[in-house]
Design a protein around this motif. Structure first.
Motif, PDB file in Angstrom:
ATOM      1  N   ILE A  15      35.670  55.558  29.423  1.00 61.74           N
ATOM      2  CA  ILE A  15      36.274  54.225  29.897  1.00 61.74           C
ATOM      3  C   ILE A  15      37.281  54.447  30.580  1.00 61.74           C
ATOM      4  CG2 ILE A  15      36.826  51.925  29.114  1.00 61.74           C
ATOM      5  CD1 ILE A  15      34.995  52.449  26.824  1.00 61.74           C
ATOM      6  N   GLN A  16      37.559  54.006  31.713  1.00 59.72           N
ATOM      7  CA  GLN A  16      38.820  53.887  32.417  1.00 59.72           C
ATOM      8  C   GLN A  16      39.321  52.581  32.841  1.00 59.72           C
ATOM      9  OE1 GLN A  16      40.671  56.843  32.671  1.00 59.72           O
ATOM     10  NE2 GLN A  16      39.041  57.734  31.927  1.00 59.72           N
ATOM     11  N   ILE A  17      40.665  52.216  32.838  1.00 56.91           N
ATOM     12  CA  ILE A  17      40.982  50.902  33.185  1.00 56.91           C
ATOM     13  C   ILE A  17      42.010  51.215  34.362  1.00 56.91           C
ATOM     14  CG2 ILE A  17      42.294  48.731  32.248  1.00 56.91           C
ATOM     15  CD1 ILE A  17      41.051  49.086  29.697  1.00 56.91           C
ATOM     16  N   SER A  18      41.922  50.448  35.419  1.00 56.52           N
ATOM     17  CA  SER A  18      43.106  50.269  36.329  1.00 56.52           C
ATOM     18  C   SER A  18      43.634  48.814  36.491  1.00 56.52           C
ATOM     19  CB  SER A  18      42.429  50.611  37.848  1.00 56.52           C
ATOM     20  OG  SER A  18      41.229  49.844  38.012  1.00 56.52           O
ATOM     21  N   VAL A  19      44.914  49.098  36.544  1.00 56.30           N
ATOM     22  CA  VAL A  19      45.492  47.847  37.063  1.00 56.30           C
ATOM     23  C   VAL A  19      45.774  47.419  38.410  1.00 56.30           C
ATOM     24  CG1 VAL A  19      47.933  46.872  37.065  1.00 56.30           C
ATOM     25  CG2 VAL A  19      47.358  48.241  35.203  1.00 56.30           C
ATOM     26  N   GLU A  20      45.036  46.365  38.756  1.00 60.07           N
ATOM     27  CA  GLU A  20      44.982  45.959  40.211  1.00 60.07           C
ATOM     28  C   GLU A  20      45.632  44.728  40.704  1.00 60.07           C
ATOM     29  OE1 GLU A  20      40.578  45.571  39.990  1.00 60.07           O
ATOM     30  OE2 GLU A  20      40.169  47.674  39.904  1.00 60.07           O
ATOM     31  N   PHE A  21      46.431  44.859  41.795  1.00 58.67           N
ATOM     32  CA  PHE A  21      47.124  43.700  42.263  1.00 58.67           C
ATOM     33  C   PHE A  21      46.325  43.187  43.429  1.00 58.67           C
ATOM     34  CE2 PHE A  21      49.824  42.188  45.862  1.00 58.67           C
ATOM     35  CZ  PHE A  21      50.796  41.301  45.075  1.00 58.67           C
ATOM     36  N   VAL A  76      48.644  37.916  41.856  1.00 55.97           N
ATOM     37  CA  VAL A  76      47.544  37.920  40.865  1.00 55.97           C
ATOM     38  C   VAL A  76      46.979  39.706  40.717  1.00 55.97           C
ATOM     39  CG1 VAL A  76      44.907  37.682  41.073  1.00 55.97           C
ATOM     40  CG2 VAL A  76      46.729  35.981  41.901  1.00 55.97           C
ATOM     41  N   ILE A  77      47.172  39.894  39.417  1.00 54.46           N
ATOM     42  CA  ILE A  77      46.990  41.233  38.715  1.00 54.46           C
ATOM     43  C   ILE A  77      46.015  41.081  37.739  1.00 54.46           C
ATOM     44  CG2 ILE A  77      48.119  43.012  37.656  1.00 54.46           C
ATOM     45  CD1 ILE A  77      50.785  41.876  38.922  1.00 54.46           C
ATOM     46  N   LYS A  78      44.900  41.957  37.777  1.00 50.26           N
ATOM     47  CA  LYS A  78      43.927  42.036  36.948  1.00 50.26           C
ATOM     48  C   LYS A  78      43.460  43.405  36.572  1.00 50.26           C
ATOM     49  CE  LYS A  78      40.359  41.498  40.324  1.00 50.26           C
ATOM     50  NZ  LYS A  78      39.537  42.796  40.184  1.00 50.26           N
ATOM     51  N   TYR A  79      42.678  43.603  35.656  1.00 52.75           N
ATOM     52  CA  TYR A  79      42.236  44.900  35.168  1.00 52.75           C
ATOM     53  C   TYR A  79      40.909  45.340  35.654  1.00 52.75           C
ATOM     54  CZ  TYR A  79      46.110  45.029  31.877  1.00 52.75           C
ATOM     55  OH  TYR A  79      47.414  44.901  31.492  1.00 52.75           O
ATOM     56  N   GLY A  80      40.631  46.394  36.390  1.00 51.92           N
ATOM     57  CA  GLY A  80      39.241  46.883  36.508  1.00 51.92           C
ATOM     58  C   GLY A  80      38.947  47.932  35.621  1.00 51.92           C
ATOM     59  N   PHE A  81      37.797  48.319  35.599  1.00 43.88           N
ATOM     60  CA  PHE A  81      37.355  49.352  34.770  1.00 43.88           C
ATOM     61  C   PHE A  81      35.926  50.052  35.188  1.00 43.88           C
ATOM     62  CE2 PHE A  81      35.317  45.491  32.960  1.00 43.88           C
ATOM     63  CZ  PHE A  81      33.936  45.685  32.656  1.00 43.88           C
TER      64      PHE A  81
END
Length: 179
Positions: free
Chosen positions: A61-67, A36-41
Motif C-alpha cells: 500500500i502506497q499513499i501519495s499526497v496530491e494537489f 485542494v489536497i487529497k490522498y491517492g493510493f
C-alpha cells in the motif's frame, strides 16, 4: 506543468507556484486562496486458495499526497509570497500527516487474509480488487479527516499566514520534510 487531468504529487524537490492554482477564484469567498489536497493510493491484491475458499491479501500500500490544480484557486490581487508559503504549508502538512499514518495503515492489512465473494475465480479476483480498494479507501478517509483537522488548526494558529511568528514556526517544521 500539469495537463488537464493531472495532479501534482508532493515532492521534496517541488514547491507550489501560483501558476499551479488553475481554478477561477470565487470573488464571494472569504479566503484569498484555496488549495485542494487529497490522498491517492495504490496497492497490490493477491489471493490464494485455502481448501474450497479463496482468500485475498493486500500488500504494497502506497499513499501519495496530491494537489489538484484545477480545483485550487487564488484571488490574484492578493497573491503574494507570504500567502504562497502558507499554501505550500497545507501541502507539506498533508505529507507530514501521511508519514505519521502510513505505517499504521499498512499494519492494518499486512499479513492478514480476507474472504472473497463470487461464484468463480474471475469474479473472486474482481471482487477482491473492489473490496480491498474499499477497505483501504475507508482508512485513507480517516487520514484525510486527520489532515482536515490539522489544516484547520494550522490556519487558525497562523491566522492564514498573517501571524508571521507562528507561520515561521510551522515553516521550520516543514523544512524537515525536505531533508
Amino acid at each position: 506543468m500539469v495537463s488537464e487531468n493531472e495532479i501534482l504529487s508532493w515532492s521534496k524537490d517541488y514547491s507550489l507556484q501560483w501558476s499551479d492554482f488553475k481554478a477561477e477564484h470565487n470573488p464571494a469567498t472569504y479566503e484569498d486562496s484555496h488549495s485542494v489536497i487529497k490522498y491517492g493510493f495504490t496497492w497490490v491484491v493477491d489471493s490464494e486458495k485455502v481448501g474450497d475458499d479463496v482468500l485475498f491479501f493486500i500488500k504494497n500500500i502506497q499513499i501519495s499526497v496530491e494537489f489538484c490544480p484545477l480545483l485550487s484557486s487564488v484571488r490574484v490581487s492578493n497573491a503574494n509570497d507570504q500567502l504562497l508559503k502558507h499554501e505550500q504549508g497545507h501541502f507539506d502538512l498533508a505529507e507530514l500527516v501521511r508519514r505519521q499514518n502510513i505505517s499504521s495503515l499498512q499494519m492494518k492489512f499486512e499479513g492478514k487474509k480476507f474472504p472473497t465473494r463470487g461464484k468463480n475465480e474471475e469474479q473472486r479476483k474482481q471482487f477482491a480488487k473492489e473490496d480491498s480498494g474499499k477497505m483501504i479507501s475507508l482508512e485513507v478517509e480517516k487520514i484525510q479527516k486527520i489532515l482536515d483537522k490539522r489544516i484547520q488548526e494550522y490556519d487558525e494558529t497562523t491566522d492564514f499566514g498573517n501571524n508571521l511568528e507562528k507561520q515561521s514556526e510551522y515553516d521550520l517544521h516543514f523544512q524537515q520534510l525536505k531533508l
